[in-house]
Scaffold this motif. Sequence first.
Motif, PDB file in Angstrom:
ATOM      1  N   LYS A   1       0.810  -1.209   0.000  1.00 28.10           N
ATOM      2  CA  LYS A   1       0.000   0.000   0.000  1.00 28.10           C
ATOM      3  C   LYS A   1       0.851   1.270   0.000  1.00 28.10           C
ATOM      4  O   LYS A   1       2.010   1.270   0.414  1.00 28.10           O
TER       5      LYS A   1
ATOM      6  N   SER B   1     -15.490   9.510  -0.472  1.00 26.64           N
ATOM      7  CA  SER B   1     -15.116   8.959   0.834  1.00 26.64           C
ATOM      8  C   SER B   1     -15.767   9.734   1.977  1.00 26.64           C
ATOM      9  O   SER B   1     -15.870  10.969   1.939  1.00 26.64           O
TER      10      SER B   1
ATOM     11  N   VAL C   1      -4.645   9.623   0.818  1.00 29.94           N
ATOM     12  CA  VAL C   1      -4.119  10.767   0.072  1.00 29.94           C
ATOM     13  C   VAL C   1      -3.999  11.951   1.019  1.00 29.94           C
ATOM     14  O   VAL C   1      -4.933  12.246   1.774  1.00 29.94           O
TER      15      VAL C   1
ATOM     16  N   ILE D   1     -13.347   8.423  -4.985  1.00 30.42           N
ATOM     17  CA  ILE D   1     -12.256   7.978  -4.118  1.00 30.42           C
ATOM     18  C   ILE D   1     -12.856   7.592  -2.770  1.00 30.42           C
ATOM     19  O   ILE D   1     -13.610   8.365  -2.176  1.00 30.42           O
TER      20      ILE D   1
ATOM     21  N   ARG E   1      -5.446   3.597  -9.133  1.00 33.60           N
ATOM     22  CA  ARG E   1      -4.921   2.466  -8.369  1.00 33.60           C
ATOM     23  C   ARG E   1      -5.638   2.356  -7.020  1.00 33.60           C
ATOM     24  O   ARG E   1      -5.028   2.449  -5.957  1.00 33.60           O
ATOM     25  N   PRO E   2      -6.960   2.149  -7.038  1.00 36.23           N
ATOM     26  CA  PRO E   2      -7.705   2.120  -5.769  1.00 36.23           C
ATOM     27  C   PRO E   2      -7.295   0.983  -4.852  1.00 36.23           C
ATOM     28  O   PRO E   2      -7.464   1.072  -3.635  1.00 36.23           O
TER      29      PRO E   2
ATOM     30  N   VAL F   1      -8.772  10.812   2.948  1.00 35.52           N
ATOM     31  CA  VAL F   1      -8.157  11.962   2.277  1.00 35.52           C
ATOM     32  C   VAL F   1      -7.991  13.075   3.304  1.00 35.52           C
ATOM     33  O   VAL F   1      -8.929  13.399   4.038  1.00 35.52           O
TER      34      VAL F   1
ATOM     35  N   CYS G   1     -10.835   6.056  -0.141  1.00 35.79           N
ATOM     36  CA  CYS G   1      -9.836   5.970   0.922  1.00 35.79           C
ATOM     37  C   CYS G   1      -9.817   7.259   1.739  1.00 35.79           C
ATOM     38  O   CYS G   1     -10.412   8.274   1.340  1.00 35.79           O
TER      39      CYS G   1
ATOM     40  N   ALA H   1      -5.018   7.900  -7.163  1.00 38.11           N
ATOM     41  CA  ALA H   1      -5.917   7.132  -6.301  1.00 38.11           C
ATOM     42  C   ALA H   1      -7.069   6.540  -7.104  1.00 38.11           C
ATOM     43  O   ALA H   1      -7.513   5.408  -6.843  1.00 38.11           O
TER      44      ALA H   1
ATOM     45  N   VAL I   1      -3.603   2.501  -3.315  1.00 36.62           N
ATOM     46  CA  VAL I   1      -3.522   3.774  -2.584  1.00 36.62           C
ATOM     47  C   VAL I   1      -4.364   3.684  -1.319  1.00 36.62           C
ATOM     48  O   VAL I   1      -5.586   3.566  -1.366  1.00 36.62           O
TER      49      VAL I   1
ATOM     50  N   ALA J   1      -2.274  13.267  -7.305  1.00 36.06           N
ATOM     51  CA  ALA J   1      -2.520  12.228  -6.298  1.00 36.06           C
ATOM     52  C   ALA J   1      -3.957  11.732  -6.373  1.00 36.06           C
ATOM     53  O   ALA J   1      -4.226  10.528  -6.227  1.00 36.06           O
TER      54      ALA J   1
END
Length: 259
Positions: A106, A223, A133, A194, A126-127, A198, A196, A123, A130, A119
């Motif tokens: 990761k 997110s 962020v 996204i 490449r979920p 942030v 993830c 993300a 990553v 970035a």
Amino acid sequence: MTDIPMPDPAPLAYFDPGDGRKIAYRARARHPEVTGPTLLFLPGYASDMEGTKAVEIDRFAAAAGLSYVRFDYSGTGSSGGDFADGTLDRWLDEILSIIDLLIDGKVILVGSSMGGWLALHAALNRPDRVAAVVGIAAAPDFTDWGYTPEQRQSLVDTARFETPDPTGGPPRVTHARFVASGTALRILHSPIAIDCPVRLIHGDKDEEVPVGVPFKLLDSIHSGDVQLTLIKWGTHRLSEPHEIEAILRTIAVLAERLS
């Protein structure tokens, strides 16, 4: 931050993403007893991996035992190529190649200014890789809103414009093909898928990226784990000691949580 001695820099190395480009990077290995994602620093426009923020994150990573990669886009810093050939899609391809070829596991992307824009795209691309962020004065879509009418007219007339270098070097040249690549990678005009964590860090006196931009990101990113840190009197550089401390504290919390 200032109590941590500056470690020896990781050796300068080069890699080819597959088409003959010579991309310079420094990779600091993780301590054997430390787990967690690799930190990857993405510089801003016409910046490189030897800037204040990139170096201070290196100092932090060395002290924490974290894996850390910093690099120069093609045409900048120690990398080969001509800056005039640089476009957002070309530099995004280099970021994705670093993730794919140089890093295992990761990644926490730490992007400064334009690097924050890239970035977000990394993300999205490449979920599965990553993990988080961090956008430092992130400047998504700045090719839409970041130029004066005179600069835009120069793009029409000559396909380029020049801006003074703040360090006293030769003027920075922006080419029409770079602006066109920005139009193709606009991200603020629709929801950003996204998921993830942030973290956005922005100065309330940033005259290059209006403070409304991170608020727009806060609203647009899907997110539910998005946080904005607004630093009073902070400018676009965010390189004062207390600003660097805020950046490192943000990275440290994420790295610990994701280890």
